[in-house]
Design an enzyme around this catalytic site. Sequence first.
Site, PDB file in Angstrom:
ATOM      1  N   CYS A  76     -52.754 -64.833  21.189  1.00  0.00           N
ATOM      2  CA  CYS A  76     -53.196 -66.073  20.839  1.00  0.00           C
ATOM      3  C   CYS A  76     -52.440 -67.314  21.760  1.00  0.00           C
ATOM      4  O   CYS A  76     -51.722 -67.370  21.151  1.00  0.00           O
ATOM      5  CB  CYS A  76     -52.106 -65.412  19.391  1.00  0.00           C
ATOM      6  SG  CYS A  76     -53.559 -64.634  18.645  1.00  0.00           S
ATOM      7  N   GLU A  77     -53.383 -67.552  22.338  1.00  0.00           N
ATOM      8  CA  GLU A  77     -52.837 -68.524  23.923  1.00  0.00           C
ATOM      9  C   GLU A  77     -53.699 -68.918  24.288  1.00  0.00           C
ATOM     10  O   GLU A  77     -54.578 -68.576  25.178  1.00  0.00           O
ATOM     11  CB  GLU A  77     -51.541 -67.618  24.400  1.00  0.00           C
ATOM     12  CG  GLU A  77     -50.517 -68.231  25.336  1.00  0.00           C
ATOM     13  CD  GLU A  77     -49.562 -69.267  24.787  1.00  0.00           C
ATOM     14  OE1 GLU A  77     -49.531 -70.416  25.108  1.00  0.00           O
ATOM     15  OE2 GLU A  77     -49.370 -68.352  23.825  1.00  0.00           O
TER      16      GLU A  77
ATOM     17  N   GLY B 219     -42.940 -61.044  50.899  1.00  0.00           N
ATOM     18  CA  GLY B 219     -43.366 -62.404  50.819  1.00  0.00           C
ATOM     19  C   GLY B 219     -44.306 -62.298  52.125  1.00  0.00           C
ATOM     20  O   GLY B 219     -45.072 -63.655  51.470  1.00  0.00           O
TER      21      GLY B 219
ATOM     22  N   GLU C  70     -39.172 -55.864  53.971  1.00  0.00           N
ATOM     23  CA  GLU C  70     -39.740 -55.111  52.590  1.00  0.00           C
ATOM     24  C   GLU C  70     -40.896 -55.686  51.757  1.00  0.00           C
ATOM     25  O   GLU C  70     -41.317 -56.329  50.653  1.00  0.00           O
ATOM     26  CB  GLU C  70     -38.904 -56.019  51.472  1.00  0.00           C
ATOM     27  CG  GLU C  70     -37.397 -55.521  51.806  1.00  0.00           C
ATOM     28  CD  GLU C  70     -36.264 -56.355  51.273  1.00  0.00           C
ATOM     29  OE1 GLU C  70     -34.861 -55.411  51.355  1.00  0.00           O
ATOM     30  OE2 GLU C  70     -36.316 -56.781  50.661  1.00  0.00           O
TER      31      GLU C  70
ATOM     32  N   GLY D 104     -44.071 -55.915  49.183  1.00  0.00           N
ATOM     33  CA  GLY D 104     -44.741 -55.683  48.214  1.00  0.00           C
ATOM     34  C   GLY D 104     -46.292 -55.348  47.659  1.00  0.00           C
ATOM     35  O   GLY D 104     -46.631 -54.772  48.387  1.00  0.00           O
ATOM     36  N   ARG D 105     -46.160 -56.927  48.209  1.00  0.00           N
ATOM     37  CA  ARG D 105     -47.922 -57.334  47.548  1.00  0.00           C
ATOM     38  C   ARG D 105     -48.703 -56.825  48.995  1.00  0.00           C
ATOM     39  O   ARG D 105     -49.342 -56.165  48.383  1.00  0.00           O
ATOM     40  CB  ARG D 105     -47.791 -59.163  47.708  1.00  0.00           C
ATOM     41  CG  ARG D 105     -48.794 -60.154  46.799  1.00  0.00           C
ATOM     42  CD  ARG D 105     -48.623 -60.773  47.217  1.00  0.00           C
ATOM     43  NE  ARG D 105     -47.453 -61.306  46.924  1.00  0.00           N
ATOM     44  CZ  ARG D 105     -47.158 -61.746  45.618  1.00  0.00           C
ATOM     45  NH1 ARG D 105     -48.288 -62.289  45.074  1.00  0.00           N
ATOM     46  NH2 ARG D 105     -46.029 -62.265  45.567  1.00  0.00           N
TER      47      ARG D 105
HETATM   48  C1  LIG Z   1     -35.567 -59.076  48.364  1.00  0.00           C
HETATM   49  C2  LIG Z   1     -36.806 -59.203  48.049  1.00  0.00           C
HETATM   50  N1  LIG Z   1     -37.625 -58.459  48.691  1.00  0.00           N
HETATM   51  C3  LIG Z   1     -39.226 -58.480  48.566  1.00  0.00           C
HETATM   52  C4  LIG Z   1     -40.484 -58.970  47.639  1.00  0.00           C
HETATM   53  C5  LIG Z   1     -41.330 -58.565  47.480  1.00  0.00           C
HETATM   54  O1  LIG Z   1     -41.907 -59.746  48.104  1.00  0.00           O
HETATM   55  P1  LIG Z   1     -43.674 -59.451  47.535  1.00  0.00           P
HETATM   56  O2  LIG Z   1     -44.329 -58.341  47.067  1.00  0.00           O
HETATM   57  O3  LIG Z   1     -44.482 -60.749  47.928  1.00  0.00           O
HETATM   58  O4  LIG Z   1     -44.115 -58.703  49.284  1.00  0.00           O
HETATM   59  C6  LIG Z   1     -39.291 -59.561  46.728  1.00  0.00           C
HETATM   60  C7  LIG Z   1     -40.504 -60.343  46.252  1.00  0.00           C
HETATM   61  O5  LIG Z   1     -39.731 -60.789  44.890  1.00  0.00           O
HETATM   62  C8  LIG Z   1     -37.930 -60.011  46.958  1.00  0.00           C
HETATM   63  O6  LIG Z   1     -37.770 -60.667  46.148  1.00  0.00           O
END
Ligand SMILES: Cc1ncc(COP(=O)(O)O)c(C=O)c1O
Length: 463
Positions: free
Chosen positions: A391-392, A278, A320, A322-323
């Site tokens: 189409c939106e 997050g 964790e 991701g983004r």
């Molecule tokens: C359990 C869990 N871990 C990690 C992430 C990754 O989040 P982010 O990409 O915002 O770092 C998410 C995203 O929904 C998640 O649900």
Amino acid sequence: MSRSAHPAGPRHADVLPEGHYSAPPTDLNALDSKVWAETVTRDEDGVLTVGGIDVKRLAEEFGTPAYFLDEQDFRARARAWRTAFGGDADVFYAGKAFLSRAVVRWLHEEGLNLDVCSGGELATALSAGMPAERIAFHGNNKSVAEIRRAVEAGVGRIVLDSFQEIVRVAHIAQELGRRQRVQIRITVGVEAHTHEFIATAHEDQKFGIPLAGGQAAEAVRRALKLDGIELIGIHSHIGSQIFDMSGFEVAAHRVVGLLKDIRDEHGVELPEIDLGGGLGIAYTSDDDPREPHEIAKALTEIVTRECEAARLATPRISVEPGRAVVGPTAFTLYEVGTVKPLDGLRTYVSVDGGMSDNIRTALYDAEYSVVLASRVSDAEPMLCRVVGKHCESGDIVVKDAFLPGDLAPGDLIAVPATGAYCRSMASNYNHVLRPPVVAVRDGEARVIVRRETEEDLLRLDVG
Ligand SMILES: Cc1ncc(COP(=O)(O)O)c(C=O)c1O
């Protein structure tokens, strides 16, 4: 922050309409390094380049729309996360942000672990050689087949999300003669988005087991009794695009509180705590994300302090992101098809993609920036809305942004920070073909996810 809602007023050319936008930038050709991947720059002709290759050549070779991913930047960000904790934590890249076999190999080489949340993500990870013990398996409704596959493969941990799943995973592991390492995902009553967080007693959402009302404690009680699983820790994920660490502070306080209760009730100190992902990135110049080492320092201090207060040994932390790994590493390149000025409002710029390659604007009201990529221009700024071909009417890529007033069909424009949750959330709406992901590094470009073809579409249509 200069972002402002302009008062609705008489609609003539020099009065800006309502919307969310900053004042026009002084230089429309400038590239804010906050939102662009590391190697993105302009060449001597003013053409945007990545990894040493200009976008006109990339468009010619790979077509548009397409995502161009800066491999050097991806690896650098992965490394920055791995080293941020000085080896005292485990970093699991959240595959849901963007996953492909090339990405899995880079993660493996850079020493990261991987969080997957479906059988498809697990299959991708395993097929690209990620060691199973470095995989965490998530999801609020994993199927029996998915759980069986994960246990058989020997994933490092399964994150349990419900009372049913505690029993289900224990049963499957026992059947397979295994003892599966698990964490329990709890909801701590904190919801964090961007600059704010809300701490509540209950969380009204589908993920995790609530701490409130003693449900999480009961889940632990049950998990500790089952032979098929080994409870190694507690997991908490509080939101997305977070800049303010105070949400993590409240979450860590509550998770450590549970660890203390577990120690007091069962005489067991769980060795791990996962604080989820997050962490925010810059989508526009208004966003100011923190560096991984600053985040790591803050999280480590928070957990250590809480554990000292609870007289617990500090558990091993995992996160964790991701983004925050992949988001800034890619941009989407589009070709402009039509330019439609609406008197006194804004100019609608239609591109050859749209909500099928970036649903985030429609889904979350996400903000993006955009630049003219195939050339520079000294023309006056023009308030634009970059829209897709679907189409939106909600098919918007960039809600409000300034582009040069001489923008014309055939120009290439680029939207930065589209590495996360764009290709992974892409759809075939209107039977539009999903764009390729092209990795660029040291003057070489290679397709890592190819463009979809009409043949691909028709292959699924077996009626
Ligand atoms: C359990 C869990 N871990 C990690 C992430 C990754 O989040 P982010 O990409 O915002 O770092 C998410 C995203 O929904 C998640 O649900």
